[in-house]
Scaffold this motif. Structure first.
Motif, PDB file in Angstrom:
ATOM      1  N   ALA A  23       0.741  -1.128  -0.164  1.00 39.82           N
ATOM      2  CA  ALA A  23      -0.111   0.046  -0.077  1.00 39.82           C
ATOM      3  C   ALA A  23       0.876   1.016  -0.061  1.00 39.82           C
ATOM      4  O   ALA A  23       1.936   1.611   0.874  1.00 39.82           O
ATOM      5  N   TRP A  24       0.949   2.281  -1.304  1.00 35.63           N
ATOM      6  CA  TRP A  24       2.149   3.081  -1.298  1.00 35.63           C
ATOM      7  C   TRP A  24       1.177   4.400  -0.849  1.00 35.63           C
ATOM      8  O   TRP A  24      -0.506   5.319  -1.335  1.00 35.63           O
ATOM      9  N   SER A  25       1.153   5.569  -0.298  1.00 31.86           N
ATOM     10  CA  SER A  25       0.781   6.664  -0.098  1.00 31.86           C
ATOM     11  C   SER A  25       0.913   7.541  -1.118  1.00 31.86           C
ATOM     12  O   SER A  25       2.293   7.277  -2.277  1.00 31.86           O
ATOM     13  N   SER A  26       0.485   8.434  -1.579  1.00 34.71           N
ATOM     14  CA  SER A  26       0.801   9.505  -3.137  1.00 34.71           C
ATOM     15  C   SER A  26       2.106  10.044  -2.726  1.00 34.71           C
ATOM     16  O   SER A  26       3.198   9.972  -3.948  1.00 34.71           O
ATOM     17  N   SER A  27       2.734  10.646  -1.634  1.00 36.94           N
ATOM     18  CA  SER A  27       3.895  11.284  -1.404  1.00 36.94           C
ATOM     19  C   SER A  27       4.951  10.451  -1.584  1.00 36.94           C
ATOM     20  O   SER A  27       5.999  10.700  -2.028  1.00 36.94           O
ATOM     21  N   ALA A  28       5.058   9.009  -0.728  1.00 39.71           N
ATOM     22  CA  ALA A  28       5.694   7.937  -1.486  1.00 39.71           C
ATOM     23  C   ALA A  28       6.560   7.861  -2.974  1.00 39.71           C
ATOM     24  O   ALA A  28       7.371   7.281  -3.997  1.00 39.71           O
ATOM     25  N   LEU A  29       4.587   7.891  -3.480  1.00 39.49           N
ATOM     26  CA  LEU A  29       4.704   7.318  -4.988  1.00 39.49           C
ATOM     27  C   LEU A  29       5.433   7.668  -6.213  1.00 39.49           C
ATOM     28  O   LEU A  29       6.414   8.191  -6.885  1.00 39.49           O
ATOM     29  N   ALA A  30       5.190  10.075  -5.521  1.00 37.42           N
ATOM     30  CA  ALA A  30       6.032  11.134  -5.616  1.00 37.42           C
ATOM     31  C   ALA A  30       7.562  11.358  -5.669  1.00 37.42           C
ATOM     32  O   ALA A  30       8.043  11.448  -6.505  1.00 37.42           O
ATOM     33  N   LEU A  31       8.069  10.539  -4.376  1.00 33.39           N
ATOM     34  CA  LEU A  31       9.904  10.243  -4.145  1.00 33.39           C
ATOM     35  C   LEU A  31       9.847   9.210  -4.599  1.00 33.39           C
ATOM     36  O   LEU A  31      11.503   9.328  -5.390  1.00 33.39           O
ATOM     37  N   ALA A  32       9.073   7.984  -5.043  1.00 30.87           N
ATOM     38  CA  ALA A  32       9.501   6.835  -6.096  1.00 30.87           C
ATOM     39  C   ALA A  32      10.017   7.364  -7.850  1.00 30.87           C
ATOM     40  O   ALA A  32      11.140   7.071  -8.139  1.00 30.87           O
ATOM     41  N   LEU A  33       9.254   8.178  -8.093  1.00 33.66           N
ATOM     42  CA  LEU A  33       9.171   8.538  -9.455  1.00 33.66           C
ATOM     43  C   LEU A  33       9.556   9.742  -9.764  1.00 33.66           C
ATOM     44  O   LEU A  33       9.642  10.578 -10.918  1.00 33.66           O
ATOM     45  N   ASP A  34       9.742  10.414  -9.203  1.00 36.41           N
ATOM     46  CA  ASP A  34      10.799  12.053  -8.942  1.00 36.41           C
ATOM     47  C   ASP A  34       9.598  12.930  -9.695  1.00 36.41           C
ATOM     48  O   ASP A  34      10.321  13.782 -10.603  1.00 36.41           O
ATOM     49  N   VAL A  35       8.669  12.696  -9.459  1.00 40.83           N
ATOM     50  CA  VAL A  35       8.491  13.353  -9.925  1.00 40.83           C
ATOM     51  C   VAL A  35       6.941  14.259  -8.665  1.00 40.83           C
ATOM     52  O   VAL A  35       7.010  14.241  -7.898  1.00 40.83           O
ATOM     53  N   SER A  36       6.343  15.753  -9.330  1.00 43.26           N
ATOM     54  CA  SER A  36       5.516  16.231  -8.047  1.00 43.26           C
ATOM     55  C   SER A  36       4.518  15.845  -7.569  1.00 43.26           C
ATOM     56  O   SER A  36       4.128  14.822  -8.388  1.00 43.26           O
ATOM     57  N   PRO A  37       3.440  16.128  -6.419  1.00 44.06           N
ATOM     58  CA  PRO A  37       3.115  15.487  -6.152  1.00 44.06           C
ATOM     59  C   PRO A  37       1.620  15.373  -6.220  1.00 44.06           C
ATOM     60  O   PRO A  37       0.624  14.986  -6.523  1.00 44.06           O
ATOM     61  N   ARG A  38       1.690  16.745  -7.196  1.00 43.80           N
ATOM     62  CA  ARG A  38       0.637  16.631  -8.288  1.00 43.80           C
ATOM     63  C   ARG A  38      -0.311  16.336  -9.761  1.00 43.80           C
ATOM     64  O   ARG A  38      -1.096  15.900  -9.378  1.00 43.80           O
ATOM     65  N   THR A  39       1.295  15.468 -10.264  1.00 47.15           N
ATOM     66  CA  THR A  39       1.151  14.686 -11.074  1.00 47.15           C
ATOM     67  C   THR A  39       1.456  13.108 -10.264  1.00 47.15           C
ATOM     68  O   THR A  39       0.337  12.568 -11.547  1.00 47.15           O
TER      69      THR A  39
END
Length: 406
Positions: A344-360
């Motif tokens: 289970a991933w948080s949106s902030s962790a996804l943004a960190l792993a993908l190196d993109v903005s949280p809004r993306t």
């Protein structure tokens, strides 16, 4: 240290959280709270586990720094499972020096393995490998040893090195069997199946077929010019040109590679790279500009030559052009790929792993949720996302035994 605490710790080491709870479930002293927290985490009750570990850490306090650091390690591993990566890495950075300072080398090494696992999750392979190389894998407890070898296998698989991946998984399987923890044995088998499964689709001169890791490694070692649609780069042997930050240029490159050895019409390039339905002079002008930029980027490996109807890709001294594509290309495939690990991933962790903005990431999540591909767990800051097709998610917890420093 009393007999019940020792017995509960031994039960956790053997992967028996219920046996541990039978011994300490009614106790409120800090060692019992810590062990109950680990047991609840292994059972998947993460909120309760976090609360118990925080209570134990507060009671241990500065007078028992080793026990408090062990609580931090357990909390960090829970954060890793929940993909609260910033929290996990912060806790490990605080716990490991304290454990090393007080001579608890086993749990310090376990913290190092968890740091490597965090770095692997977010794709920092060099840092993960460096962190892992500092550990004496054989000195770790069997469960942590198997976990460390799984990290080593994960690094090798992502670097497309089949032999080191097989070796690491064989050693991990042996350690898991020796540890006698069924969940750990199952986790190694999942990794082994992933290693033997196709990892990409090869497209070459109009024909497509799936490739396993060994075949991908052989393709990379060949003299073929490879358009890597999984990492958005062009490679020939050890020479790599990344277009990860240039999506338009990569779309043009891929369209040219799909048409090779023939040329690609201008209308086709405009449609695939710009999504243009109707072509006018402004589109043609933009195409000329972007083709010029593409020539400049890929010049060391290939040329782009104009033809009467469009453009053609001309590799420089290679056996041909191949395209490596993901098995299931889809919108927001990068987000889906991360969620495919079952956690289970948080949106902030996804943004960190993908190196993109949280809004993306939020836009991608909204699209996937509307399409019914992912589900939400929790609310507000505690909300996490999982793939809908996953029947639950394995914890993968390899928590160390938390015995108080007394």
């Amino acid at each position: 240290m009393d007999a019940l605490i020792t017995a509960a710790g031994r039960a956790l080491t053997l992967g028996d959280p219920l046996g541990a709870l039978n011994r300490v479930s009614l106790r409120e002293d800090p060692p019992a709270l810590a062990l109950r927290g680990v047991a609840m985490a292994q059972l998947g009750e993460f909120v309760t586990a976090r609360s118990l570990l925080r209570r134990a850490g507060r009671v241990f306090g500065a007078r028992e720094p080793v026990a408090r650091a062990r609580c931090l390690i357990a909390a960090a591993e829970i954060a890793l499972v929940l993909r609260d990566l910033n929290e996990a890495m912060d806790a490990l950075d605080r716990a490991q020096p304290a454990l090393e300072h007080h001579g608890d080398r086993v749990n310090a090494a376990h913290a190092g393995y968890l740091q490597a696992r965090c770095l692997l999750v977010i794709g920092r392979l060099d840092e993960a490998e460096t962190r892992l190389s500092r550990l004496d894998i054989q000195a770790l407890p069997l469960a942590s040893r198997a976990g460390g070898l799984l990290v080593a296998a994960g690094i090798a698989m992502r670097r497309i090195k089949a032999k080191p991946a097989h070796t690491a998984l064989d050693r991990a399987a042996a350690a898991a069997r020796e540890a006698g923890i069924p969940a750990l044995v199952a986790e190694v088998e999942v990794a082994r199946r992933a290693l033997h499964a196709p990892g990409a689709i090869l497209s070459m001169q109009g024909e497509s077929r799936p490739l396993k890791l060994e075949a991908i490694e052989a393709l990379i070692a060949s003299n073929a010019l490879i358009v890597d649609a999984m990492r958005h780069r062009l490679r020939l042997g050890d020479q790599v040109i990344s277009l990860a930050g240039r999506p338009t240029l990569f779309a043009l490159l891929r369209a040219l590679a799909e048409a090779w050895p023939g040329d690609s019409a201008r209308e086709t390039l405009l449609r695939k790279a710009f999504g243009a339905r109707f072509v006018d002079e402004s589109h043609r002008a933009r195409l000329r500009v972007e083709i010029g930029r593409l020539r400049s980027e890929i010049g060391p490996l290939a040329a782009v030559v104009a033809t009467e109807r469009g453009f053609i890709l001309q590799p420089l001294g290679t056996e041909g052009v191949a395209i490596l594509a993901p098995l299931h290309e889809q919108e927001h495939a990068d987000v889906v790929a991360l969620l495919a690990d079952g956690e289970a991933w948080s949106s902030s962790a996804l943004a960190l792993a993908l190196d993109v903005s949280p809004r993306t990431v939020l836009r991608a999540i909204e699209t996937l949720a509307v399409a019914g591909k992912i589900d939400a767990i929790g609310h507000g800051r505690a909300r996490r996302w999982i793939l809908r097709q996953a029947p639950g998610f394995p914890t993968g917890l390899l928590l160390s035994t938390l015995l108080p420093a007394r």
